[in-house]
Scaffold this motif. Sequence first.
Motif, PDB file in Angstrom:
ATOM      1  N   TRP A  43      45.171  11.316  23.766  1.00  0.00           N
ATOM      2  CA  TRP A  43      46.278  12.142  23.976  1.00  0.00           C
ATOM      3  C   TRP A  43      47.192  12.161  22.514  1.00  0.00           C
ATOM      4  O   TRP A  43      47.013  11.000  21.850  1.00  0.00           O
ATOM      5  CB  TRP A  43      47.213  11.555  25.066  1.00  0.00           C
ATOM      6  CG  TRP A  43      46.526  11.339  26.415  1.00  0.00           C
ATOM      7  CD1 TRP A  43      45.383  10.808  26.810  1.00  0.00           C
ATOM      8  CD2 TRP A  43      47.146  12.267  27.586  1.00  0.00           C
ATOM      9  NE1 TRP A  43      45.168  11.132  28.183  1.00  0.00           N
ATOM     10  CE2 TRP A  43      46.214  12.091  28.528  1.00  0.00           C
ATOM     11  CE3 TRP A  43      48.185  13.220  27.711  1.00  0.00           C
ATOM     12  CZ2 TRP A  43      46.242  12.735  29.844  1.00  0.00           C
ATOM     13  CZ3 TRP A  43      48.385  13.494  29.110  1.00  0.00           C
ATOM     14  CH2 TRP A  43      47.574  13.365  30.010  1.00  0.00           C
ATOM     15  N   GLN A  44      47.949  12.951  22.589  1.00  0.00           N
ATOM     16  CA  GLN A  44      49.147  12.964  21.430  1.00  0.00           C
ATOM     17  C   GLN A  44      50.317  13.521  21.852  1.00  0.00           C
ATOM     18  O   GLN A  44      50.747  14.214  22.301  1.00  0.00           O
ATOM     19  CB  GLN A  44      48.351  14.473  20.367  1.00  0.00           C
ATOM     20  CG  GLN A  44      49.022  14.260  19.087  1.00  0.00           C
ATOM     21  CD  GLN A  44      48.725  15.573  18.103  1.00  0.00           C
ATOM     22  OE1 GLN A  44      48.392  16.545  18.867  1.00  0.00           O
ATOM     23  NE2 GLN A  44      48.947  15.201  16.946  1.00  0.00           N
ATOM     24  N   TYR A  45      50.916  12.488  21.067  1.00  0.00           N
ATOM     25  CA  TYR A  45      52.568  12.810  21.246  1.00  0.00           C
ATOM     26  C   TYR A  45      53.117  13.227  19.853  1.00  0.00           C
ATOM     27  O   TYR A  45      52.836  12.874  18.633  1.00  0.00           O
ATOM     28  CB  TYR A  45      53.454  11.180  21.575  1.00  0.00           C
ATOM     29  CG  TYR A  45      54.693  11.409  21.588  1.00  0.00           C
ATOM     30  CD1 TYR A  45      55.808  11.815  22.600  1.00  0.00           C
ATOM     31  CD2 TYR A  45      55.310  11.281  20.213  1.00  0.00           C
ATOM     32  CE1 TYR A  45      56.975  11.845  22.618  1.00  0.00           C
ATOM     33  CE2 TYR A  45      56.819  11.716  20.334  1.00  0.00           C
ATOM     34  CZ  TYR A  45      57.602  11.568  21.347  1.00  0.00           C
ATOM     35  OH  TYR A  45      58.925  11.689  21.381  1.00  0.00           O
ATOM     36  N   LYS A  46      54.152  14.355  20.076  1.00  0.00           N
ATOM     37  CA  LYS A  46      54.527  14.949  18.821  1.00  0.00           C
ATOM     38  C   LYS A  46      56.108  15.359  19.240  1.00  0.00           C
ATOM     39  O   LYS A  46      56.493  15.867  20.299  1.00  0.00           O
ATOM     40  CB  LYS A  46      53.901  16.320  18.665  1.00  0.00           C
ATOM     41  CG  LYS A  46      52.512  15.889  18.036  1.00  0.00           C
ATOM     42  CD  LYS A  46      51.987  17.284  17.695  1.00  0.00           C
ATOM     43  CE  LYS A  46      52.557  17.904  16.171  1.00  0.00           C
ATOM     44  NZ  LYS A  46      52.397  17.139  14.955  1.00  0.00           N
ATOM     45  N   ASP A  47      56.881  15.102  18.528  1.00  0.00           N
ATOM     46  CA  ASP A  47      58.199  15.593  18.493  1.00  0.00           C
ATOM     47  C   ASP A  47      58.385  17.000  18.238  1.00  0.00           C
ATOM     48  O   ASP A  47      57.687  17.611  17.346  1.00  0.00           O
ATOM     49  CB  ASP A  47      59.064  14.892  17.408  1.00  0.00           C
ATOM     50  CG  ASP A  47      59.631  13.284  17.886  1.00  0.00           C
ATOM     51  OD1 ASP A  47      59.689  13.161  19.162  1.00  0.00           O
ATOM     52  OD2 ASP A  47      59.911  12.583  17.309  1.00  0.00           O
TER      53      ASP A  47
ATOM     54  N   ILE B 161      57.796   7.741  29.036  1.00  0.00           N
ATOM     55  CA  ILE B 161      56.892   9.002  29.738  1.00  0.00           C
ATOM     56  C   ILE B 161      56.052   8.115  30.634  1.00  0.00           C
ATOM     57  O   ILE B 161      55.469   7.140  30.424  1.00  0.00           O
ATOM     58  CB  ILE B 161      56.102   9.545  28.391  1.00  0.00           C
ATOM     59  CG1 ILE B 161      57.111  10.075  27.416  1.00  0.00           C
ATOM     60  CG2 ILE B 161      55.153  10.326  28.941  1.00  0.00           C
ATOM     61  CD1 ILE B 161      56.300  10.342  26.168  1.00  0.00           C
TER      62      ILE B 161
ATOM     63  N   ASP C 282      55.007  10.599  15.237  1.00  0.00           N
ATOM     64  CA  ASP C 282      54.385  11.017  16.303  1.00  0.00           C
ATOM     65  C   ASP C 282      53.100   9.891  16.476  1.00  0.00           C
ATOM     66  O   ASP C 282      53.036   8.793  15.992  1.00  0.00           O
ATOM     67  CB  ASP C 282      53.350  12.340  15.851  1.00  0.00           C
ATOM     68  CG  ASP C 282      54.370  13.525  15.642  1.00  0.00           C
ATOM     69  OD1 ASP C 282      55.451  13.521  16.183  1.00  0.00           O
ATOM     70  OD2 ASP C 282      53.983  14.239  14.730  1.00  0.00           O
TER      71      ASP C 282
ATOM     72  N   PHE D 297      59.943  16.973  22.816  1.00  0.00           N
ATOM     73  CA  PHE D 297      58.600  16.307  22.606  1.00  0.00           C
ATOM     74  C   PHE D 297      57.549  17.207  23.400  1.00  0.00           C
ATOM     75  O   PHE D 297      58.018  17.633  24.425  1.00  0.00           O
ATOM     76  CB  PHE D 297      58.516  14.872  22.779  1.00  0.00           C
ATOM     77  CG  PHE D 297      58.566  14.219  24.195  1.00  0.00           C
ATOM     78  CD1 PHE D 297      57.639  14.135  25.051  1.00  0.00           C
ATOM     79  CD2 PHE D 297      59.964  13.916  24.816  1.00  0.00           C
ATOM     80  CE1 PHE D 297      57.708  14.075  26.330  1.00  0.00           C
ATOM     81  CE2 PHE D 297      60.060  13.435  26.147  1.00  0.00           C
ATOM     82  CZ  PHE D 297      58.906  13.513  26.937  1.00  0.00           C
ATOM     83  N   CYS D 298      56.413  16.823  22.877  1.00  0.00           N
ATOM     84  CA  CYS D 298      55.138  17.140  23.587  1.00  0.00           C
ATOM     85  C   CYS D 298      54.205  16.079  23.841  1.00  0.00           C
ATOM     86  O   CYS D 298      53.970  15.361  22.752  1.00  0.00           O
ATOM     87  CB  CYS D 298      54.792  18.432  22.756  1.00  0.00           C
ATOM     88  SG  CYS D 298      53.013  19.020  23.386  1.00  0.00           S
ATOM     89  N   PHE D 299      53.648  15.724  25.057  1.00  0.00           N
ATOM     90  CA  PHE D 299      52.545  14.838  25.086  1.00  0.00           C
ATOM     91  C   PHE D 299      51.455  15.623  25.790  1.00  0.00           C
ATOM     92  O   PHE D 299      51.594  15.995  27.142  1.00  0.00           O
ATOM     93  CB  PHE D 299      53.341  13.553  25.900  1.00  0.00           C
ATOM     94  CG  PHE D 299      52.410  12.673  25.941  1.00  0.00           C
ATOM     95  CD1 PHE D 299      52.178  11.795  24.967  1.00  0.00           C
ATOM     96  CD2 PHE D 299      52.053  12.053  27.328  1.00  0.00           C
ATOM     97  CE1 PHE D 299      51.108  10.743  24.936  1.00  0.00           C
ATOM     98  CE2 PHE D 299      50.858  11.105  27.160  1.00  0.00           C
ATOM     99  CZ  PHE D 299      50.597  10.283  26.159  1.00  0.00           C
TER     100      PHE D 299
ATOM    101  N   TRP E  59      56.318   1.211  19.022  1.00  0.00           N
ATOM    102  CA  TRP E  59      55.674   1.915  20.286  1.00  0.00           C
ATOM    103  C   TRP E  59      54.817   0.861  21.399  1.00  0.00           C
ATOM    104  O   TRP E  59      54.294  -0.352  20.651  1.00  0.00           O
ATOM    105  CB  TRP E  59      54.461   3.003  19.672  1.00  0.00           C
ATOM    106  CG  TRP E  59      54.923   4.040  19.039  1.00  0.00           C
ATOM    107  CD1 TRP E  59      55.110   4.077  17.787  1.00  0.00           C
ATOM    108  CD2 TRP E  59      55.226   5.511  19.224  1.00  0.00           C
ATOM    109  NE1 TRP E  59      55.416   5.222  17.183  1.00  0.00           N
ATOM    110  CE2 TRP E  59      55.664   6.146  18.231  1.00  0.00           C
ATOM    111  CE3 TRP E  59      55.262   5.952  20.589  1.00  0.00           C
ATOM    112  CZ2 TRP E  59      55.822   7.588  18.216  1.00  0.00           C
ATOM    113  CZ3 TRP E  59      55.372   7.391  20.755  1.00  0.00           C
ATOM    114  CH2 TRP E  59      55.706   7.947  19.527  1.00  0.00           C
TER     115      TRP E  59
ATOM    116  N   HIS F  45      52.600   7.658  31.927  1.00  0.00           N
ATOM    117  CA  HIS F  45      51.435   7.707  31.326  1.00  0.00           C
ATOM    118  C   HIS F  45      50.715   6.355  31.513  1.00  0.00           C
ATOM    119  O   HIS F  45      51.109   5.272  31.446  1.00  0.00           O
ATOM    120  CB  HIS F  45      51.229   7.908  30.001  1.00  0.00           C
ATOM    121  CG  HIS F  45      50.029   8.330  29.442  1.00  0.00           C
ATOM    122  ND1 HIS F  45      49.189   9.265  29.522  1.00  0.00           N
ATOM    123  CD2 HIS F  45      49.485   7.211  28.519  1.00  0.00           C
ATOM    124  CE1 HIS F  45      48.178   9.134  28.875  1.00  0.00           C
ATOM    125  NE2 HIS F  45      48.387   7.944  28.018  1.00  0.00           N
TER     126      HIS F  45
END
Length: 297
Positions: A157-161, A134, A147, A166-168, A109, A136
Amino acid sequence: MRGSLGKTEPIRNVVALSVFHGRLWAGCYGEGLFFWDGSQWRRQPKCPRYITGLAADRERLWFCTWMEGEIGSVRQEGKPPVKIPLPRLVEPRYAYRCLHIAVAGRQVWVSTVLYLLRLDAGDKEIGPDWELLILHDGGIIVPSGVDAWVGSPNGLWQYKDNLYGFCFRPVRRDIEIASMTPEPSGKALWLGTLEGTVERYETESGWRRTVFSVPLPKKAWINALALWENRVYVAVGSPGFSASPSSSVKGGVGVYEATHQRWKWLEKVTIRDAKSLCIFDGRLWVGGVEGVQSVTL
């Protein structure tokens, strides 16, 4: 064939410390990458000068840079690094100035001033491949499987597949984060804030509490946290990577002892502009503008 051990020399402006293959490594902004051979610091050859972050997995020590806009890795001391340019998909180029790097498995990352990226490091058959990009504001990354958590002055913040990609999302916008480190259990994050408080955030329940406050000197903030048994070590110094005039920051390193609920400055640490912390070989290592110092835990 083993590489040259490199030139022996003093180091300064140590913004990142990491342990890799039983050695302590130091990333020095403006000077490059160094390793400790047990008695002195040696320069790793052909590494970029403006290193801003280090992260180690089982096979490689990864670094990210500011001016060069790239990441890279080394596999052993004395060997030149393998460099991986960041994808040139957007302008301006300063968007790729890297702030932080973290690894989890094959995932690397990278946080830049404008983007959050993830790299699949690949293997002998498959080369490295950038997976996502992304928009950011850059921050500190703590991976959690595939994640990740990202902390910055703009919050947590949280990144999730997920099934759709994905959701950020922002988790807490009311915390201005200057530093962040995971609890060894993986159940909580420790956050150092711009206001000088140190918070514990439980990742499953979302419960957050202020554990203690640091008396921040003028023009200083919390640059790093390190956890050891029932103690929390805190590095205080000037923000950012470049060195400030020595007279402008009077920080240092302190420790909070949870058993006695007591904060104190470590008087044996003479570094006053502290940037990084690492626990290695039974000692607390402190990196800062003045160099590196270690004290017994």
